[in-house]
Design a protein around this motif. Structure first.
Motif, PDB file in Angstrom:
ATOM      1  N   GLU A 113      58.757  63.283  12.672  1.00 28.10           N
ATOM      2  CA  GLU A 113      58.239  62.741  13.925  1.00 28.10           C
ATOM      3  C   GLU A 113      58.018  63.846  14.949  1.00 28.10           C
ATOM      4  O   GLU A 113      57.029  63.860  15.672  1.00 28.10           O
ATOM      5  CB  GLU A 113      59.218  61.703  14.482  1.00 28.10           C
ATOM      6  N   LEU A 114      58.960  64.815  15.003  1.00 25.10           N
ATOM      7  CA  LEU A 114      58.812  65.939  15.927  1.00 25.10           C
ATOM      8  C   LEU A 114      57.551  66.737  15.612  1.00 25.10           C
ATOM      9  O   LEU A 114      56.778  67.081  16.511  1.00 25.10           O
ATOM     10  CB  LEU A 114      60.040  66.844  15.846  1.00 25.10           C
ATOM     11  N   GLN A 115      57.350  67.046  14.329  1.00 23.64           N
ATOM     12  CA  GLN A 115      56.165  67.815  13.931  1.00 23.64           C
ATOM     13  C   GLN A 115      54.886  67.067  14.266  1.00 23.64           C
ATOM     14  O   GLN A 115      53.895  67.652  14.720  1.00 23.64           O
ATOM     15  CB  GLN A 115      56.240  68.146  12.442  1.00 23.64           C
ATOM     16  N   SER A 116      54.899  65.754  14.038  1.00 24.30           N
ATOM     17  CA  SER A 116      53.719  64.938  14.383  1.00 24.30           C
ATOM     18  C   SER A 116      53.460  64.969  15.885  1.00 24.30           C
ATOM     19  O   SER A 116      52.318  65.090  16.341  1.00 24.30           O
ATOM     20  CB  SER A 116      53.943  63.500  13.911  1.00 24.30           C
ATOM     21  N   ASN A 117      54.544  64.887  16.671  1.00 23.34           N
ATOM     22  CA  ASN A 117      54.405  64.920  18.129  1.00 23.34           C
ATOM     23  C   ASN A 117      53.817  66.245  18.613  1.00 23.34           C
ATOM     24  O   ASN A 117      52.974  66.290  19.511  1.00 23.34           O
ATOM     25  CB  ASN A 117      55.760  64.703  18.799  1.00 23.34           C
ATOM     26  N   LEU A 118      54.313  67.348  18.019  1.00 21.41           N
ATOM     27  CA  LEU A 118      53.820  68.661  18.431  1.00 21.41           C
ATOM     28  C   LEU A 118      52.326  68.792  18.149  1.00 21.41           C
ATOM     29  O   LEU A 118      51.567  69.307  18.982  1.00 21.41           O
ATOM     30  CB  LEU A 118      54.593  69.765  17.692  1.00 21.41           C
ATOM     31  N   GLY A 119      51.878  68.349  16.987  1.00 21.26           N
ATOM     32  CA  GLY A 119      50.453  68.417  16.657  1.00 21.26           C
ATOM     33  C   GLY A 119      49.622  67.549  17.571  1.00 21.26           C
ATOM     34  O   GLY A 119      48.579  67.971  18.085  1.00 21.26           O
ATOM     35  N   THR A 120      50.118  66.308  17.828  1.00 19.64           N
ATOM     36  CA  THR A 120      49.392  65.399  18.729  1.00 19.64           C
ATOM     37  C   THR A 120      49.325  65.968  20.140  1.00 19.64           C
ATOM     38  O   THR A 120      48.282  65.912  20.809  1.00 19.64           O
ATOM     39  CB  THR A 120      50.081  64.021  18.757  1.00 19.64           C
ATOM     40  N   GLY A 121      50.448  66.538  20.591  1.00 20.66           N
ATOM     41  CA  GLY A 121      50.483  67.112  21.937  1.00 20.66           C
ATOM     42  C   GLY A 121      49.544  68.281  22.094  1.00 20.66           C
ATOM     43  O   GLY A 121      48.863  68.418  23.123  1.00 20.66           O
ATOM     44  N   ALA A 122      49.485  69.151  21.075  1.00 18.94           N
ATOM     45  CA  ALA A 122      48.603  70.317  21.146  1.00 18.94           C
ATOM     46  C   ALA A 122      47.140  69.889  21.199  1.00 18.94           C
ATOM     47  O   ALA A 122      46.353  70.407  22.005  1.00 18.94           O
ATOM     48  CB  ALA A 122      48.847  71.231  19.945  1.00 18.94           C
ATOM     49  N   ILE A 123      46.767  68.939  20.349  1.00 18.62           N
ATOM     50  CA  ILE A 123      45.376  68.466  20.334  1.00 18.62           C
ATOM     51  C   ILE A 123      45.030  67.780  21.653  1.00 18.62           C
ATOM     52  O   ILE A 123      43.987  68.032  22.263  1.00 18.62           O
ATOM     53  CB  ILE A 123      45.148  67.508  19.147  1.00 18.62           C
TER      54      ILE A 123
END
Length: 562
Positions: A166-176
């Motif tokens: 979930e953390l990794q998904s959040n980081l990718g979503t946040g960056a985009i």
């Protein structure tokens, strides 16, 4: 008769659907009420603390990923273990477990309203972490997107999570999200305050009565693209016609700028070729004659004589060679000759103008030299010229003024008009200036070549340089000077497009005319360049502070009722 299963089951007595539903009604799902606003706001305020706590514990549990010193690794691990042991001794769960439990409980009980939970976002925004983030100082779009992506990922890391996935998904979503958001706010800033609206060169061009085309208004690469489009048949002719008219307006505006020094302007009837040049020359000549007639004979007073003697003595004692001393005395000779012709200590206004002109030419010649003595002579000659003008000022102060200005001031304005005019003469004689119709580039070269002080053009302070720089930047090159290979390719491409689909090509030509007729040009340029004085500050605020709006990422990424 068709078989009916319901009727069969009823008749057999095995099963009656109606009776079953009567005895066992379907229970409607009871929806939980939306979490109260205060709790949602408090949760938004707490989100970054919970997520930040998780990240801090993760760093403590895996220090080897961040620190290479084995001793520090050991201390970090022991410190984390000691912290957890202490919690257990007091009957509390280790921090990581406690935070995880709080997050799970929040997700189970929290009910967000339909749509966007603005109240929880408000809690995110007032959290202190919002004001700890850096502003976006990048000046180009790529830098702004990268800063936005990093900021979005940073805020997303503060969202509470239940797993590493979930953390990794959040980081990718946040960056985009951060990158796209920064690109969007950058575009919004350009709409609020386009570069053209703050460009001082654009203002100079518009003040000259020129309405730039679409490409000229957008500037730089768009101006270059527009110039290349002139190679296309029909479409290019429409664009080239609009750009050529702006070159004509540039020359008209330039001559009016020169004539404004003597309160004159070109006639409303359009002048072609060298006609504006000759008209300007005649008007400046007439102004000179009027002023000289009014000035009459000028008395050379004791102040001027004393100043001239001091300059001559200074040059004589400066250690210069006899030849250089004689060169300065040569500058004084016309004044002595003029006085000799009139024993009463007067010089005619015509003699004054001739002496002033000779001094100006000599100063220009001396400035072009690298000799130390020539530099000293140039300073002395300039001082002599200033003393001569001061003499004229003292004389003209006793005569009636013209429109609130002394005759000396009016003569100075006329001299300035003449100096400006000489730059247009130089440009009109440039190679490629057909019938004396010069381009902004040719005029820019003339301004550079006729500047007497070598450093002034490099400093950007040469006479008429701000006009020549603005015209060269905004209006661009003359159409006929475009690269012949590019023009040939454009012609071939245009003919090919017309051959493949003539109706669409004609529609494109009509659209081009719609964009490049005088009315459209004025409206488009106004939309791109006219903004309130506050607009640049608003754009700067949006560009710098907008990344902080990404502080709402924990709320956007929050998961509830799981």
């Amino acid at each position: 008769m068709a078989f009916n299963p319901d009727e069969y089951l009823k008749s057999s007595g095995a099963f009656n659907p109606d009776e079953f539903l009567k005895n066992y009604p379907v229970k409607e799902e009871i929806k939980k009420p939306v979490t109260p606003a205060l709790e949602r706001f408090t949760q938004g305020l707490a989100d970054p603390f919970l997520g930040g706590g998780q990240r801090a514990i993760e760093v403590g549990k895996a220090p080897q990923a961040f620190v290479t010193n084995p001793l520090i690794n050991l201390l970090n691990v022991l410190g984390q273990k000691s912290f957890d042991v202490g919690l257990k001794a007091t009957g509390q769960k280790p921090a990581a477990e406690q935070i995880q439990q709080d997050i799970a409980q929040t997700r189970q009980n929290y009910v967000a309203p339909e749509g966007i939970d603005f109240v929880r976002m408000g809690g995110n925004i007032v959290n202190p972490t919002t004001f700890m983030s850096p502003t976006n100082a990048a000046t180009n779009l790529g830098g702004k997107i990268l800063t936005g992506a990093a900021t979005g990922a940073g805020y997303s890391a503060l969202a509470p999570t239940m797993s590493q996935e979930e953390l990794q998904s959040n980081l990718g979503t946040g960056a985009i999200t951060g990158g796209l958001f920064s690109a969007g706010t950058s575009a919004l800033g350009r709409v609020i305050s386009p570069n053209a609206s703050t460009d001082p060169q654009m203002k100079i061009i518009k003040d000259m009565g020129i309405i730039p085309t679409l490409g000229q208004s957008l500037g730089k690469r768009w101006n270059a693209y527009e110039e290349k489009l002139t190679s296309f048949p029909l479409i290019g002719d429409i664009i080239a016609n609009a750009r050529t008219k702006n070159e004509e307006k540039f020359r008209t505006g330039l001559f009016n700028t020169i004539l404004s020094n003597i309160d004159e302007k070109l006639p409303t009837t359009q002048l072609k070729g060298r006609d504006p040049l000759n008209y300007t020359k005649d008007k400046i000549g007439a102004s000179y004659q009027t002023l000289l007639d009014k000035l009459g004979a000028i008395r050379v007073d004791g102040t001027f004589v004393s100043q001239a003697d001091d300059l001559a003595t200074m040059i004589k004692n400066s250690g210069m060679s006899p030849e250089k001393v004689a060169e300065f005395n040569y500058l004084l000779k016309p004044i002595e000759d003029a006085l000799r012709q009139n024993n009463r200590g007067y010089i005619t206004s015509e003699s004054y103008k001739m002496i002033e002109s000779q001094l100006s030419k000599q100063i220009k010649k001396l400035n072009a030299s690298d000799s130390t003595f020539d530099v000293k002579l140039s300073v002395a000659a300039s001082q002599l010229k200033d003393n001569l003008y001061n003499l004229l000022e003292r004389h003209s102060s006793t005569l009636p003024k013209i429109k609130g200005k002394t005759l000396a001031e009016e003569l100075q304005r006329t001299n300035k008009a003449w100096a400006m005019y000489k730059r247009t003469v130089k440009a009109s004689g440039a190679q490629g200036a057909e019938l004396g119709e010069f381009t902004p580039s040719q005029f820019s070269r003339a301004v550079s070549q006729l500047e007497p002080a070598k450093d002034r053009y490099g400093e950007g302070s040469a006479l008429l340089q701000e006009v020549s720089d603005a015209a060269k930047s905004v209006i661009g090159n003359k159409i006929s000077n475009a690269n012949p290979y590019v023009r040939s390719l454009g012609t071939v491409a245009g003919l090919g497009a017309a051959a493949i689909n003539l109706p669409n090509y004609l529609i494109a030509a009509i659209t081009t005319y719609g964009l490049y007729n005088p009315i459209s040009q004025k409206l488009i340029n106004k939309a791109l360049t006219d903004r309130p004085d506050l607009a640049p500050a608003v754009r700067e605020f949006i560009n710098q502070q907008s990344p902080r709006a990404l502080a709402v990422m924990p709320s956007l990424l929050g998961k509830n009722n799981e």
